[in-house]
Design a protein around this motif. Structure first.
Motif, PDB file in Angstrom:
ATOM      1  N   ALA A  60       0.834  -1.213   0.000  1.00 40.98           N
ATOM      2  CA  ALA A  60       0.000   0.000   0.000  1.00 40.98           C
ATOM      3  C   ALA A  60       0.862   1.254   0.000  1.00 40.98           C
ATOM      4  CB  ALA A  60      -0.937  -0.009   1.206  1.00 40.98           C
ATOM      5  N   LYS A  61       1.968   1.235   0.705  1.00 42.71           N
ATOM      6  CA  LYS A  61       2.871   2.392   0.705  1.00 42.71           C
ATOM      7  C   LYS A  61       3.434   2.625  -0.688  1.00 42.71           C
ATOM      8  CE  LYS A  61       7.003   4.370   2.644  1.00 42.71           C
ATOM      9  NZ  LYS A  61       8.380   4.072   2.907  1.00 42.71           N
ATOM     10  N   ALA A  62       3.735   1.543  -1.394  1.00 44.55           N
ATOM     11  CA  ALA A  62       4.301   1.643  -2.744  1.00 44.55           C
ATOM     12  C   ALA A  62       3.247   1.928  -3.811  1.00 44.55           C
ATOM     13  CB  ALA A  62       5.034   0.341  -3.085  1.00 44.55           C
ATOM     14  N   GLY A  63       1.959   1.954  -3.424  1.00 43.48           N
ATOM     15  CA  GLY A  63       0.893   2.190  -4.396  1.00 43.48           C
ATOM     16  C   GLY A  63       0.632   0.996  -5.285  1.00 43.48           C
ATOM     17  N   MET A  64       0.979  -0.189  -4.788  1.00 41.71           N
ATOM     18  CA  MET A  64       0.857  -1.392  -5.594  1.00 41.71           C
ATOM     19  C   MET A  64      -0.050  -2.443  -4.957  1.00 41.71           C
ATOM     20  SD  MET A  64       4.842  -1.641  -6.782  1.00 41.71           S
ATOM     21  CE  MET A  64       4.554  -3.083  -7.764  1.00 41.71           C
ATOM     22  N   LEU A  65      -0.867  -2.036  -3.997  1.00 42.82           N
ATOM     23  CA  LEU A  65      -1.765  -2.992  -3.356  1.00 42.82           C
ATOM     24  C   LEU A  65      -2.984  -3.194  -4.246  1.00 42.82           C
ATOM     25  CD1 LEU A  65      -2.281  -4.743  -0.833  1.00 42.82           C
ATOM     26  CD2 LEU A  65      -3.535  -2.809   0.112  1.00 42.82           C
ATOM     27  N   SER A  66      -3.020  -4.338  -4.909  1.00 44.15           N
ATOM     28  CA  SER A  66      -4.125  -4.620  -5.825  1.00 44.15           C
ATOM     29  C   SER A  66      -5.013  -5.742  -5.318  1.00 44.15           C
ATOM     30  CB  SER A  66      -3.581  -4.980  -7.210  1.00 44.15           C
ATOM     31  OG  SER A  66      -2.750  -6.118  -7.132  1.00 44.15           O
ATOM     32  N   ARG A  67      -4.498  -6.536  -4.397  1.00 42.40           N
ATOM     33  CA  ARG A  67      -5.283  -7.629  -3.820  1.00 42.40           C
ATOM     34  C   ARG A  67      -5.083  -7.613  -2.311  1.00 42.40           C
ATOM     35  NH1 ARG A  67      -3.104 -11.976  -8.044  1.00 42.40           N
ATOM     36  NH2 ARG A  67      -4.297 -11.247  -9.826  1.00 42.40           N
ATOM     37  N   THR A  68      -6.174  -7.645  -1.588  1.00 42.52           N
ATOM     38  CA  THR A  68      -6.093  -7.658  -0.135  1.00 42.52           C
ATOM     39  C   THR A  68      -7.396  -8.191   0.424  1.00 42.52           C
ATOM     40  OG1 THR A  68      -5.493  -6.352   1.815  1.00 42.52           O
ATOM     41  CG2 THR A  68      -6.931  -5.293   0.205  1.00 42.52           C
ATOM     42  N   LEU A  69      -7.372  -8.556   1.678  1.00 42.90           N
ATOM     43  CA  LEU A  69      -8.614  -8.921   2.349  1.00 42.90           C
ATOM     44  C   LEU A  69      -9.469  -7.668   2.478  1.00 42.90           C
ATOM     45  CD1 LEU A  69      -7.133 -11.104   5.245  1.00 42.90           C
ATOM     46  CD2 LEU A  69      -8.309 -11.917   3.181  1.00 42.90           C
ATOM     47  N   VAL A  70     -10.740  -7.805   2.277  1.00 41.14           N
ATOM     48  CA  VAL A  70     -11.647  -6.654   2.358  1.00 41.14           C
ATOM     49  C   VAL A  70     -11.534  -5.971   3.716  1.00 41.14           C
ATOM     50  CG1 VAL A  70     -14.075  -5.972   2.314  1.00 41.14           C
ATOM     51  CG2 VAL A  70     -13.216  -7.585   0.631  1.00 41.14           C
ATOM     52  N   LYS A  71     -11.297  -6.738   4.765  1.00 43.88           N
ATOM     53  CA  LYS A  71     -11.190  -6.154   6.112  1.00 43.88           C
ATOM     54  C   LYS A  71     -10.022  -5.176   6.226  1.00 43.88           C
ATOM     55  CE  LYS A  71      -8.215  -9.486   8.384  1.00 43.88           C
ATOM     56  NZ  LYS A  71      -7.937 -10.163   9.607  1.00 43.88           N
ATOM     57  N   ASN A  72      -9.030  -5.267   5.340  1.00 47.26           N
ATOM     58  CA  ASN A  72      -7.888  -4.351   5.390  1.00 47.26           C
ATOM     59  C   ASN A  72      -8.221  -2.954   4.875  1.00 47.26           C
ATOM     60  OD1 ASN A  72      -6.075  -6.183   6.511  1.00 47.26           O
ATOM     61  ND2 ASN A  72      -5.430  -6.935   4.511  1.00 47.26           N
ATOM     62  N   LEU A  73      -9.228  -2.825   4.037  1.00 42.08           N
ATOM     63  CA  LEU A  73      -9.546  -1.515   3.445  1.00 42.08           C
ATOM     64  C   LEU A  73      -9.966  -0.481   4.496  1.00 42.08           C
ATOM     65  CD1 LEU A  73     -11.237  -2.699   0.146  1.00 42.08           C
ATOM     66  CD2 LEU A  73      -8.890  -1.881   0.492  1.00 42.08           C
ATOM     67  N   PRO A  74     -10.899  -0.802   5.408  1.00 43.30           N
ATOM     68  CA  PRO A  74     -11.214   0.196   6.432  1.00 43.30           C
ATOM     69  C   PRO A  74     -10.056   0.438   7.399  1.00 43.30           C
ATOM     70  CG  PRO A  74     -12.552  -1.789   6.750  1.00 43.30           C
ATOM     71  CD  PRO A  74     -11.805  -1.944   5.455  1.00 43.30           C
ATOM     72  N   ILE A  75      -9.207  -0.557   7.603  1.00 41.82           N
ATOM     73  CA  ILE A  75      -8.040  -0.366   8.469  1.00 41.82           C
ATOM     74  C   ILE A  75      -7.072   0.622   7.831  1.00 41.82           C
ATOM     75  CG2 ILE A  75      -6.013  -1.479   9.491  1.00 41.82           C
ATOM     76  CD1 ILE A  75      -7.745  -4.046   9.739  1.00 41.82           C
ATOM     77  N   LEU A  76      -6.785   0.437   6.557  1.00 40.41           N
ATOM     78  CA  LEU A  76      -5.880   1.359   5.864  1.00 40.41           C
ATOM     79  C   LEU A  76      -6.458   2.776   5.816  1.00 40.41           C
ATOM     80  CD1 LEU A  76      -4.693  -0.975   2.972  1.00 40.41           C
ATOM     81  CD2 LEU A  76      -3.352  -0.221   4.952  1.00 40.41           C
ATOM     82  N   THR A  77      -7.760   2.867   5.610  1.00 39.73           N
ATOM     83  CA  THR A  77      -8.414   4.179   5.605  1.00 39.73           C
ATOM     84  C   THR A  77      -8.317   4.833   6.978  1.00 39.73           C
ATOM     85  OG1 THR A  77      -9.927   3.397   3.887  1.00 39.73           O
ATOM     86  CG2 THR A  77     -10.573   5.380   5.060  1.00 39.73           C
ATOM     87  N   ALA A  78      -8.532   4.049   8.029  1.00 39.89           N
ATOM     88  CA  ALA A  78      -8.436   4.580   9.398  1.00 39.89           C
ATOM     89  C   ALA A  78      -7.005   5.008   9.725  1.00 39.89           C
ATOM     90  CB  ALA A  78      -8.924   3.534  10.397  1.00 39.89           C
ATOM     91  N   LEU A  79      -6.024   4.235   9.291  1.00 39.88           N
ATOM     92  CA  LEU A  79      -4.633   4.620   9.514  1.00 39.88           C
ATOM     93  C   LEU A  79      -4.322   5.957   8.846  1.00 39.88           C
ATOM     94  CD1 LEU A  79      -2.683   1.261   9.067  1.00 39.88           C
ATOM     95  CD2 LEU A  79      -2.805   2.666  11.134  1.00 39.88           C
ATOM     96  N   CYS A  80      -4.756   6.112   7.605  1.00 37.03           N
ATOM     97  CA  CYS A  80      -4.510   7.369   6.885  1.00 37.03           C
ATOM     98  C   CYS A  80      -5.208   8.538   7.570  1.00 37.03           C
ATOM     99  CB  CYS A  80      -4.942   7.232   5.430  1.00 37.03           C
ATOM    100  SG  CYS A  80      -3.876   6.109   4.496  1.00 37.03           S
ATOM    101  N   SER A  81      -6.398   8.302   8.080  1.00 40.34           N
ATOM    102  CA  SER A  81      -7.107   9.343   8.824  1.00 40.34           C
ATOM    103  C   SER A  81      -6.330   9.720  10.081  1.00 40.34           C
ATOM    104  CB  SER A  81      -8.511   8.869   9.200  1.00 40.34           C
ATOM    105  OG  SER A  81      -9.302   8.666   8.062  1.00 40.34           O
ATOM    106  N   LYS A  82      -5.831   8.722  10.783  1.00 37.23           N
ATOM    107  CA  LYS A  82      -5.045   8.942  12.005  1.00 37.23           C
ATOM    108  C   LYS A  82      -3.783   9.745  11.688  1.00 37.23           C
ATOM    109  CE  LYS A  82      -2.696   6.087  15.531  1.00 37.23           C
ATOM    110  NZ  LYS A  82      -3.227   6.665  16.743  1.00 37.23           N
ATOM    111  N   TRP A  83      -3.078   9.351  10.636  1.00 36.68           N
ATOM    112  CA  TRP A  83      -1.824  10.009  10.291  1.00 36.68           C
ATOM    113  C   TRP A  83      -2.017  11.426   9.770  1.00 36.68           C
ATOM    114  CZ3 TRP A  83      -0.156   5.156   7.138  1.00 36.68           C
ATOM    115  CH2 TRP A  83       0.252   4.141   8.021  1.00 36.68           C
ATOM    116  N   SER A  84      -3.111  11.655   9.058  1.00 35.30           N
ATOM    117  CA  SER A  84      -3.318  12.974   8.449  1.00 35.30           C
ATOM    118  C   SER A  84      -4.063  13.943   9.361  1.00 35.30           C
ATOM    119  CB  SER A  84      -4.083  12.832   7.130  1.00 35.30           C
ATOM    120  OG  SER A  84      -5.412  12.421   7.379  1.00 35.30           O
ATOM    121  N   GLY A  85      -4.726  13.405  10.383  1.00 29.69           N
ATOM    122  CA  GLY A  85      -5.480  14.270  11.287  1.00 29.69           C
ATOM    123  C   GLY A  85      -6.814  14.718  10.721  1.00 29.69           C
ATOM    124  N   ARG A  86      -7.277  14.028   9.700  1.00 30.91           N
ATOM    125  CA  ARG A  86      -8.581  14.334   9.098  1.00 30.91           C
ATOM    126  C   ARG A  86      -9.210  13.049   8.598  1.00 30.91           C
ATOM    127  NH1 ARG A  86      -8.845  13.995   3.619  1.00 30.91           N
ATOM    128  NH2 ARG A  86      -6.896  14.011   2.459  1.00 30.91           N
TER     129      ARG A  86
END
Length: 98
Positions: A60-86
């Motif tokens: 995901a950091k490399a912009g190459m995440l094309s296959r993942t468990l669906v449960k990872n999508l809200p986790i990655l979104t939450a991490l980005c929200s945490k890191w960006s403060g929005r």
């Protein structure tokens, strides 16, 4: 040939395009302004609701995440929200190959 990446979704009648998840623009830095390592983040989030595999985070950091468990999508979104403060939406993480 250089790969062109866009965040704009493909047109409905256009030929389907490949899409990946990228969290690079939200990646956290330390106090000195250096990017945090994948291993430090894996250790920080181990056993929490933000836990994902090192390979998921690396791709995901490399912009190459094309296959993942669906449960990872809200986790990655939450991490980005945490890191960006929005609040970050999943749509902001999707990049389309042209």
């Amino acid at each position: 040939m250089q790969q062109v990446v866009t965040r704009d979704p493909p047109m409905a009648k256009a030929e389907p395009k490949d899409a990946n998840i990228s969290i690079a623009e939200f990646w956290p830095v330390d106090r000195d302004g250096n990017e945090r390592s994948i291993n430090s983040l894996i250790e920080e989030f181990k056993g929490t609701e933000y836990q994902v595999s090192p390979s998921t985070l690396r791709s995901a950091k490399a912009g190459m995440l094309s296959r993942t468990l669906v449960k990872n999508l809200p986790i990655l979104t939450a991490l980005c929200s945490k890191w960006s403060g929005r609040k970050v939406s999943l749509e902001e993480l999707i990049i389309y190959d042209d």
